[in-house]
Design a protein around this motif. Structure first.
Motif, PDB file in Angstrom:
ATOM      1  N   ALA A   1      29.480  -3.102  30.545  1.00 60.99           N
ATOM      2  CA  ALA A   1      29.369  -4.300  29.709  1.00 60.99           C
ATOM      3  C   ALA A   1      30.596  -4.447  28.807  1.00 60.99           C
ATOM      4  CB  ALA A   1      28.096  -4.240  28.875  1.00 60.99           C
ATOM      5  N   ASN A   2      31.078  -3.340  28.264  1.00 62.47           N
ATOM      6  CA  ASN A   2      32.255  -3.384  27.392  1.00 62.47           C
ATOM      7  C   ASN A   2      33.502  -3.804  28.164  1.00 62.47           C
ATOM      8  OD1 ASN A   2      30.857  -2.634  25.090  1.00 62.47           O
ATOM      9  ND2 ASN A   2      31.193  -0.438  25.410  1.00 62.47           N
ATOM     10  N   VAL A   3      33.668  -3.275  29.386  1.00 66.69           N
ATOM     11  CA  VAL A   3      34.823  -3.647  30.213  1.00 66.69           C
ATOM     12  C   VAL A   3      34.767  -5.130  30.547  1.00 66.69           C
ATOM     13  CG1 VAL A   3      35.931  -3.324  32.452  1.00 66.69           C
ATOM     14  CG2 VAL A   3      35.094  -1.336  31.177  1.00 66.69           C
ATOM     15  N   LEU A   4      33.584  -5.612  30.896  1.00 70.03           N
ATOM     16  CA  LEU A   4      33.417  -7.017  31.253  1.00 70.03           C
ATOM     17  C   LEU A   4      33.715  -7.912  30.049  1.00 70.03           C
ATOM     18  CD1 LEU A   4      32.554  -9.073  33.375  1.00 70.03           C
ATOM     19  CD2 LEU A   4      30.176  -8.666  32.744  1.00 70.03           C
ATOM     20  N   ARG A   5      33.205  -7.547  28.890  1.00 74.13           N
ATOM     21  CA  ARG A   5      33.435  -8.335  27.672  1.00 74.13           C
ATOM     22  C   ARG A   5      34.918  -8.337  27.307  1.00 74.13           C
ATOM     23  NH1 ARG A   5      30.324  -5.713  24.948  1.00 74.13           N
ATOM     24  NH2 ARG A   5      28.431  -6.976  25.189  1.00 74.13           N
ATOM     25  N   GLU A   6      35.560  -7.178  27.470  1.00 68.66           N
ATOM     26  CA  GLU A   6      36.985  -7.060  27.142  1.00 68.66           C
ATOM     27  C   GLU A   6      37.832  -7.973  28.019  1.00 68.66           C
ATOM     28  OE1 GLU A   6      40.458  -3.680  27.621  1.00 68.66           O
ATOM     29  OE2 GLU A   6      38.396  -3.015  27.255  1.00 68.66           O
ATOM     30  N   GLN A   7      37.521  -8.021  29.309  1.00 68.70           N
ATOM     31  CA  GLN A   7      38.287  -8.873  30.219  1.00 68.70           C
ATOM     32  C   GLN A   7      38.110 -10.351  29.883  1.00 68.70           C
ATOM     33  OE1 GLN A   7      40.495  -8.184  32.479  1.00 68.70           O
ATOM     34  NE2 GLN A   7      40.302  -5.944  32.375  1.00 68.70           N
ATOM     35  N   LEU A   8      36.879 -10.750  29.570  1.00 70.10           N
ATOM     36  CA  LEU A   8      36.622 -12.156  29.245  1.00 70.10           C
ATOM     37  C   LEU A   8      37.292 -12.539  27.931  1.00 70.10           C
ATOM     38  CD1 LEU A   8      32.839 -12.409  30.249  1.00 70.10           C
ATOM     39  CD2 LEU A   8      34.795 -13.316  31.496  1.00 70.10           C
ATOM     40  N   THR A   9      37.235 -11.643  26.931  1.00 72.54           N
ATOM     41  CA  THR A   9      37.856 -11.917  25.632  1.00 72.54           C
ATOM     42  C   THR A   9      39.362 -12.042  25.782  1.00 72.54           C
ATOM     43  OG1 THR A   9      36.094 -10.706  24.504  1.00 72.54           O
ATOM     44  CG2 THR A   9      38.130 -11.074  23.271  1.00 72.54           C
TER      45      THR A   9
ATOM     46  N   LEU B   1      37.723 -16.215  26.382  1.00 77.54           N
ATOM     47  CA  LEU B   1      36.354 -16.666  26.607  1.00 77.54           C
ATOM     48  C   LEU B   1      35.390 -15.910  25.703  1.00 77.54           C
ATOM     49  CD1 LEU B   1      36.336 -16.876  30.511  1.00 77.54           C
ATOM     50  CD2 LEU B   1      36.285 -18.786  28.911  1.00 77.54           C
ATOM     51  N   LYS B   2      34.615 -16.667  24.929  1.00 75.93           N
ATOM     52  CA  LYS B   2      33.600 -16.070  24.079  1.00 75.93           C
ATOM     53  C   LYS B   2      32.293 -16.030  24.865  1.00 75.93           C
ATOM     54  CE  LYS B   2      31.262 -16.658  19.642  1.00 75.93           C
ATOM     55  NZ  LYS B   2      31.093 -17.533  18.449  1.00 75.93           N
ATOM     56  N   ALA B   3      31.768 -14.840  25.102  1.00 73.56           N
ATOM     57  CA  ALA B   3      30.584 -14.713  25.950  1.00 73.56           C
ATOM     58  C   ALA B   3      29.615 -13.695  25.375  1.00 73.56           C
ATOM     59  CB  ALA B   3      30.990 -14.289  27.361  1.00 73.56           C
ATOM     60  N   GLN B   4      28.337 -13.967  25.614  1.00 72.53           N
ATOM     61  CA  GLN B   4      27.287 -12.997  25.277  1.00 72.53           C
ATOM     62  C   GLN B   4      26.880 -12.301  26.560  1.00 72.53           C
ATOM     63  OE1 GLN B   4      23.909 -14.329  22.825  1.00 72.53           O
ATOM     64  NE2 GLN B   4      22.548 -13.307  24.286  1.00 72.53           N
ATOM     65  N   ILE B   5      26.959 -10.985  26.584  1.00 71.01           N
ATOM     66  CA  ILE B   5      26.695 -10.225  27.805  1.00 71.01           C
ATOM     67  C   ILE B   5      25.493  -9.321  27.581  1.00 71.01           C
ATOM     68  CG2 ILE B   5      27.607  -8.557  29.456  1.00 71.01           C
ATOM     69  CD1 ILE B   5      30.410  -9.568  28.731  1.00 71.01           C
ATOM     70  N   THR B   6      24.543  -9.446  28.452  1.00 70.53           N
ATOM     71  CA  THR B   6      23.344  -8.603  28.375  1.00 70.53           C
ATOM     72  C   THR B   6      23.060  -8.038  29.762  1.00 70.53           C
ATOM     73  OG1 THR B   6      21.878 -10.483  28.804  1.00 70.53           O
ATOM     74  CG2 THR B   6      22.334  -9.950  26.506  1.00 70.53           C
ATOM     75  N   SER B   7      22.404  -6.892  29.779  1.00 69.29           N
ATOM     76  CA  SER B   7      21.960  -6.349  31.064  1.00 69.29           C
ATOM     77  C   SER B   7      20.594  -6.951  31.378  1.00 69.29           C
ATOM     78  CB  SER B   7      21.866  -4.823  31.002  1.00 69.29           C
ATOM     79  OG  SER B   7      20.954  -4.429  29.999  1.00 69.29           O
ATOM     80  N   ARG B   8      20.320  -7.191  32.639  1.00 69.82           N
ATOM     81  CA  ARG B   8      19.062  -7.814  33.051  1.00 69.82           C
ATOM     82  C   ARG B   8      18.063  -6.743  33.450  1.00 69.82           C
ATOM     83  NH1 ARG B   8      18.720 -10.503  37.387  1.00 69.82           N
ATOM     84  NH2 ARG B   8      20.690  -9.974  38.402  1.00 69.82           N
ATOM     85  N   GLU B   9      16.851  -6.868  32.926  1.00 70.27           N
ATOM     86  CA  GLU B   9      15.800  -5.913  33.245  1.00 70.27           C
ATOM     87  C   GLU B   9      15.296  -6.146  34.665  1.00 70.27           C
ATOM     88  OE1 GLU B   9      11.261  -4.707  31.828  1.00 70.27           O
ATOM     89  OE2 GLU B   9      12.429  -6.209  30.739  1.00 70.27           O
ATOM     90  N   LYS B  10      15.226  -5.113  35.437  1.00 66.40           N
ATOM     91  CA  LYS B  10      14.704  -5.210  36.801  1.00 66.40           C
ATOM     92  C   LYS B  10      13.208  -4.910  36.792  1.00 66.40           C
ATOM     93  CE  LYS B  10      18.917  -3.847  39.264  1.00 66.40           C
ATOM     94  NZ  LYS B  10      19.015  -4.997  40.157  1.00 66.40           N
ATOM     95  N   ARG B  11      12.481  -5.660  37.550  1.00 67.69           N
ATOM     96  CA  ARG B  11      11.038  -5.434  37.684  1.00 67.69           C
ATOM     97  C   ARG B  11      10.761  -4.809  39.047  1.00 67.69           C
ATOM     98  NH1 ARG B  11       7.414  -7.851  34.177  1.00 67.69           N
ATOM     99  NH2 ARG B  11       8.329  -9.217  32.591  1.00 67.69           N
ATOM    100  N   PRO B  12       9.736  -3.973  39.135  1.00 69.47           N
ATOM    101  CA  PRO B  12       9.433  -3.307  40.415  1.00 69.47           C
ATOM    102  C   PRO B  12       9.257  -4.273  41.579  1.00 69.47           C
ATOM    103  CG  PRO B  12       8.212  -2.251  38.648  1.00 69.47           C
ATOM    104  CD  PRO B  12       8.875  -3.450  38.040  1.00 69.47           C
ATOM    105  N   TYR B  13       8.597  -5.418  41.337  1.00 73.25           N
ATOM    106  CA  TYR B  13       8.376  -6.341  42.456  1.00 73.25           C
ATOM    107  C   TYR B  13       9.689  -6.924  42.963  1.00 73.25           C
ATOM    108  CZ  TYR B  13       6.871 -10.257  45.286  1.00 73.25           C
ATOM    109  OH  TYR B  13       6.704 -11.133  46.332  1.00 73.25           O
TER     110      TYR B  13
ATOM    111  N   ARG C   1      24.050 -10.468  32.718  1.00 69.02           N
ATOM    112  CA  ARG C   1      23.987 -11.915  32.517  1.00 69.02           C
ATOM    113  C   ARG C   1      25.072 -12.285  31.515  1.00 69.02           C
ATOM    114  NH1 ARG C   1      18.526 -12.806  31.505  1.00 69.02           N
ATOM    115  NH2 ARG C   1      18.263 -13.126  33.745  1.00 69.02           N
ATOM    116  N   VAL C   2      25.905 -13.250  31.885  1.00 73.38           N
ATOM    117  CA  VAL C   2      26.996 -13.718  31.035  1.00 73.38           C
ATOM    118  C   VAL C   2      26.652 -15.123  30.559  1.00 73.38           C
ATOM    119  CG1 VAL C   2      29.443 -14.297  30.917  1.00 73.38           C
ATOM    120  CG2 VAL C   2      28.691 -12.330  32.281  1.00 73.38           C
ATOM    121  N   LEU C   3      26.511 -15.300  29.234  1.00 73.93           N
ATOM    122  CA  LEU C   3      26.173 -16.599  28.656  1.00 73.93           C
ATOM    123  C   LEU C   3      27.384 -17.139  27.903  1.00 73.93           C
ATOM    124  CD1 LEU C   3      22.587 -15.858  27.242  1.00 73.93           C
ATOM    125  CD2 LEU C   3      23.240 -16.711  29.496  1.00 73.93           C
ATOM    126  N   VAL C   4      27.761 -18.376  28.251  1.00 69.22           N
ATOM    127  CA  VAL C   4      28.919 -19.022  27.628  1.00 69.22           C
ATOM    128  C   VAL C   4      28.510 -20.400  27.131  1.00 69.22           C
ATOM    129  CG1 VAL C   4      30.639 -17.750  28.955  1.00 69.22           C
ATOM    130  CG2 VAL C   4      29.657 -19.858  29.888  1.00 69.22           C
TER     131      VAL C   4
END
Length: 759
Positions: free
Chosen positions: A249-257, A261-273, A296-299
Motif C-alpha cells: 500500500a505504501n509503495v502504491l501510494r508513493e507512486q501515485l503521489t 495524484l491524491k488517493a485514498q488506498i485501502t485493502s479490500r476484505e475478502k469473504r470466504p464465498y 481499492r484506490v479512491l480518487v
C-alpha cells in the motif's frame, strides 16, 4: 415477513442445540439501537428528515409488537429496529426507514393499512402495504410458493424499488439470526432461497454490501465445512501478510503521489464465498489465489481514475485477462470502477506478488456501497405524493431495468415455476456488455446470442429478427456474444419463427417471447386450417357454412367461441363430422369421425359409369378407390349389388372372383357434376405452417379436402390422412405431384380406405 420469519418466529428457545449458541437474554439483540441513535443516524445524512415521524414510527411499532418474541428470545421489536438500522447504513430516505420500522405490524398485529395511512400518510401506507403483500400467499407446493412469492416481489419492486430495499434488509437481519432455527432442513431452505433470489437481486440494484453478506451467510449454512476451511486459510493468510499488505500500500501510494495524484488506498476484505467462487470459476486451488492482494484506490475525478491506471500500468506489468473498465461501460446497476491486476513490486522476502486493484472515484464508491439507495432523493413535500425521484448521475442508469424485465416475463403468461427458473438464470449469470450500432449499451448474461440481444433491445426487434451482424460481419444467430461486440440486428416484418429458435436463445425474456410467438403462429395456423377444412366439407355437402351457424352450435360442441371450434378442427381435436351434426343435426354422424361420401356428396356412380343394369346398387371399392378416367371393372356381389374396382386393384387380384361375376364397365366421357373421393397418406416435416402449406397446394389444383386426420406426430415428422374430392384421375395426379413437390413433404401416396355406398 411470514415466509422469512423462520429466523425469528419458530418458538422461544433460548439456545440452539446444533450450534450451542449462548442465550439471547444474556446479550443485546443483533442490530439493536436506541430511538435517539436511530433518529441521529438519519439526521446525519438527511438534516431535513421528519424527526417526529421517525419517533412516532419507533414508538408505534414497539407498542404494536408488545410482548412478542423471536426464536432467539429477543423482543420481536428488535427485528424491525435492526432492519431500520441496516437501511440507515445505506443512507436510505426517511420514508424507507419508517417503512422498515412498520413493515411487520400489519401482518403480525391488529394494526391495519388504514391505521398506517391515517397516522403516517399515503406514501408510508403504500410502501408498508407493498412489503406486507409479499408474504400473504399460500400455495400447495413449496416450489410454487417460492415462484409466486418471487413474482409478487418483482411486481412490487417494479412499482417502487424501496420495497425491495426493505425486503433485502429484512432478509439480511433474518439471515444474521438464522442459527437460532433448530431445524437444519429449514435453515438450508432459507439459505438456498437467499442465495438463489435475494443475493442476486441485491447485486442487480447495486447494494453489494448486502449481497456479499447474504452470500457469505448462506454459503456458511449450505457448505459449512468448506466455509470453515477457507475462513481458516484466509485468517492465516491475513495474519502472516499484514506487513506485506502495508508495504504494498505504501509503495502504491508513493507512486501515485509522485505523479501528483491524491488517493485514498485501502485493502479490500475478502469473504470466504468470494474466494470459493473465484476458485471454482478459475478452477484453481486456494494456494494459487492466496498471493493475490486486493486494494481499492479512491480518487476525486474520472480523469484521476485513468491517470492512476496509467501510473500503475507504467510501473508494474498488468495481467491482461484481469482488466475490466466499468467506467466506460457501467454495469446495469450503475456499478462503475476500473478493475485491473498487476505483478507488483518484490516484497521484503524478495517475492513478487500479484495485486488486484480497483480504481474509482469517491462518488462511484458511494454508489457501489449503497447501490440504488445512492441515487434517490425525497421530493419537496408540496410536490405531489412525496414519492422519490431518480437522480441519474451520468446518463442512462435505470434502477428498474431488472425488475421491469422480470415483470415482463411473468406477465407474459409464463408458468410461474418456469419463469422463476429463467429469472434465476438471468440473475446468476456473469454479464457481457454489447453495443448497438448507435453505441447503446446492452447488458446480457454471459452465453447470450444475437437473438437475446434483439429481444433485449425491444420485443418488436426480436420478433422481426432474421439475422445479425457482429462487428460488421454476418454471423449465425447461435453465436455467443462477447463484451465489446457491436451487434446489428437484421430485420424483416415477415420474419419466420423456426421452432428451434427457442434453443438458440439464452435469456428468459427471449425464450418467453419466442415461445409466445410460436404459440400464436400455431394458433393462427390451426385456425386457418380448421376453417379451410370446415368450408370444404360444408361446400361439398351442399350445406351453408357460416360463423353464425357455428356459433349456434357451440353449446352442443362444448366450446366457448367459434375460434375454439375451428382451432380444434385444425388440431384434429374435433372431427369435422361433429361440427356438421352440431350445425345441421342429423346431417352426418360417423363413429369414426370421417365423412360419409354418399350422404354428403352428389356423387352418383351409376350416372357416371356406363355398363350398369338400372336399379342395381353400386359400391365403389375403397381398396383402390377408382377415379373417373381410370380403367374399371364391376364385380357382382351376393346381394345383387356391384362393387367397382380398378382393373389393376391388388385386392381384386387376391380375391380372384369367378369370371361370371365380372362386368365390363367404363366411365362416361364427360360428367360435369361427377366427383370421386381419393385418399392420400402423407408424411411431412413437423413445423409451423406446413399443414396450411399442403392445404394451399391442394386448393390451387381446385381440389376440395373432405377430411383430414393426424395419425402420428413426432418431434421431426407428422403422418396424416387426407380424403380429397376430385373430378378425375388427371386432376388427382396433378394435385398429388404438386403435393410431392412441396419442400416439406417427405412422402405422399394414394391409398385405399373403407367402401362407400350409393344410397
Amino acid at each position: 415477513m411470514a415466509e422469512e420469519k423462520a429466523a425469528g418466529e419458530d418458538g422461544n428457545a433460548s439456545t440452539t442445540p446444533e450450534t450451542n449458541k449462548p442465550t439471547a437474554r444474556s446479550r443485546q439483540p443483533i442490530g439493536f439501537i436506541r430511538q435517539v441513535e436511530l433518529v441521529d443516524r438519519v439526521k446525519a445524512y438527511d438534516p431535513d428528515a421528519d424527526e417526529d415521524q421517525l419517533n412516532r414510527a419507533y414508538v408505534y411499532a414497539m407498542k404494536a409488537h408488545g410482548g412478542q418474541t423471536r426464536a432467539s428470545g429477543d423482543p420481536y421489536f428488535s427485528h424491525p429496529l435492526a432492519v431500520a438500522a441496516i437501511l440507515t447504513q445505506l443512507r436510505a430516505d426517511p420514508a424507507t426507514v419508517v417503512t422498515a420500522l412498520l413493515h411487520d405490524v400489519v401482518e403480525d398485529t391488529d394494526a391495519t393499512i388504514d391505521d398506517i395511512r391515517r397516522i403516517f400518510g399515503d406514501e408510508i401506507a403504500r410502501l408498508v402495504d407493498g412489503v406486507t403483500k409479499l408474504s400473504q400467499i399460500e400455495l400447495r407446493s413449496e416450489a410454487s410458493k417460492q415462484a409466486e412469492n418471487f413474482r409478487k416481489l418483482v411486481v412490487a419492486m417494479a412499482d417502487d424499488v424501496r420495497v425491495l430495499l426493505v425486503k433485502l434488509a429484512d432478509r439480511l437481519h433474518n439471515m444474521r439470526t438464522l442459527h437460532y432455527i433448530p431445524k437444519a432442513e429449514k435453515r438450508q431452505r432459507i439459505a438456498r432461497e437467499t442465495m438463489e433470489i435475494y443475493a442476486p437481486l441485491a447485486g442487480r440494484i447495486g447494494v453489494h454490501r448486502i449481497r456479499e453478506e447474504l452470500e457469505d451467510i448462506s454459503f456458511r449454512e449450505l457448505s459449512n465445512d468448506v466455509h470453515a476451511t477457507i475462513s481458516e486459510r484466509l485468517a492465516d493468510l491475513q495474519k502472516h501478510s499484514v506487513g506485506s499488505v502495508v508495504e504494498l500500500a505504501n509503495v502504491l501510494r508513493e507512486q501515485l503521489t509522485r505523479h501528483g495524484l491524491k488517493a485514498q488506498i485501502t485493502s479490500r476484505e475478502k469473504r470466504p464465498y468470494s474466494i470459493w467462487r473465484k476458485m471454482t470459476q478459475k478452477n484453481v486451488s486456494f494456494d494459487e489465489l492466496a498471493d493475490i492482494y486486493a486494494f481499492r484506490v479512491l480518487v476525486d475525478t474520472v480523469d484521476d481514475c485513468y491517470a492512476a491506471l496509467g501510473v500503475i500500468h507504467t510501473n508494474w506489468r498488468m495481467i491482461p485477462t484481469e482488466f475490466d473498465d466499468y467506467i466506460s461501460a457501467p454495469k446495469p446497476n450503475n456499478y462503475r470502477s476500473i478493475h485491473t491486476a498487476v505483478i507488483g513490486p518484490p516484497s521484503s522476502s524478495g517475492q513478487r506478488q500479484r495485486i488486484e486493484i480497483q480504481i474509482r472515484t469517491f462518488e462511484m464508491h458511494e454508489t457501489a456501497e449503497r447501490g440504488v439507495a445512492a441515487h434517490w432523493q425525497y421530493k419537496d413535500p408540496g410536490d405531489g405524493d412525496g414519492r422519490m425521484v431518480e437522480i441519474v448521475a451520468r446518463g442512462q442508469y435505470d434502477p428498474y431495468e431488472t425488475p421491469r424485465r422480470l415483470v415482463e416475463m411473468f406477465q407474459a403468461g409464463e408458468d410461474p415455476d418456469e419463469a422463476l427458473r429463467y429469472a434465476k438464470l438471468e440473475l446468476f449469470q456473469d454479464q457481457v456488455f454489447c453495443f448497438t450500432p448507435k453505441s447503446r449499451v446492452i447488458a446480457l448474461p454471459k452465453g447470450s446470442t444475437p437473438l437475446d440481444f434483439a429481444y433485449a433491445v425491444h420485443t418488436d426487434v426480436g420478433d422481426q429478427c432474421i439475422g445479425a451482424k457482429i462487428n460488421g460481419v454476418q454471423r449465425p444467430l447461435r453465436t455467443p456474444l462477447n463484451t465489446g461486440d457491436v451487434v446489428e440486428v437484421l430485420r424483416s416484418e415477415n420474419a419466420p419463427v423456426p421452432a428451434e429458435w427457442e434453443s438458440l436463445a439464452y435469456t428468459g425474456k427471449a425464450r418467453s417471447a419466442i415461445r409466445r410467438r410460436i404459440k400464436k403462429m400455431q394458433y393462427n395456423e390451426h385456425l386457418a386450417l380448421g376453417r379451410s377444412i370446415a368450408e370444404s366439407v360444408f361446400t361439398g355437402a351442399h350445406l351453408e357454412f357460416s360463423l353464425k351457424g357455428v356459433r349456434e352450435g357451440l353449446k352442443r360442441l362444448g366450446k366457448k367461441t367459434v375460434e375454439d371450434v375451428l382451432v380444434s378442427i385444425g388440431r384434429d381435436d374435433l372431427a369435422v363430422n361433429e361440427l356438421v351434426e352440431a350445425v345441421y343435426p342429423g346431417a352426418s354422424l360417423e363413429s369414426r369421425g370421417e365423412i360419409r361420401a354418399a350422404s354428403l356428396r352428389e356423387f352418383r356412380p351409376r350416372a357416371a359409369i356406363s355398363g350398369l343394369t338400372p336399379g342395381v346398387t353400386v359400391k365403389i371399392a375403397r381398396c383402390c378407390a377408382p377415379l373417373p378416367g381410370e380403367r374399371i371393372v364391376g364385380i357382382r356381389q351376393d346381394n345383387g349389388g356391384v362393387k367397382v374396382h380398378t382393373i389393376y386393384c391388388e385386392t381384386l387380384a387376391q380375391e380372384d372372383p369367378p369370371q361370371d361375376r365380372w362386368l365390363d364397365l367404363k366411365w362416361r366421357e364427360r360428367e360435369e357434376d361427377a366427383t370421386a373421393f381419393a385418399r392420400i397418406t402423407t408424411t411431412v416435416r413437423n413445423g409451423l405452417g406446413v399443414l396450411s402449406e399442403i392445404a394451399g397446394v391442394i386448393a390451387r389444383y381446385g381440389v376440395s379436402i373432405a377430411n383430414i386426420r393426424l395419425q402420428n406426430r413426432s418431434e421431426e415428422f407428422v403422418d396424416f390422412i387426407l380424403d380429397v374430392e376430385v373430378k378425375d384421375t388427371r386432376q388427382f395426379s396433378q394435385m398429388l405431384a404438386g403435393v410431392r413437390a412441396s419442400p416439406n413433404v417427405i412422402n405422399a401416396e394414394r391409398t385405399g380406405g373403407e367402401d362407400h355406398d350409393e344410397l
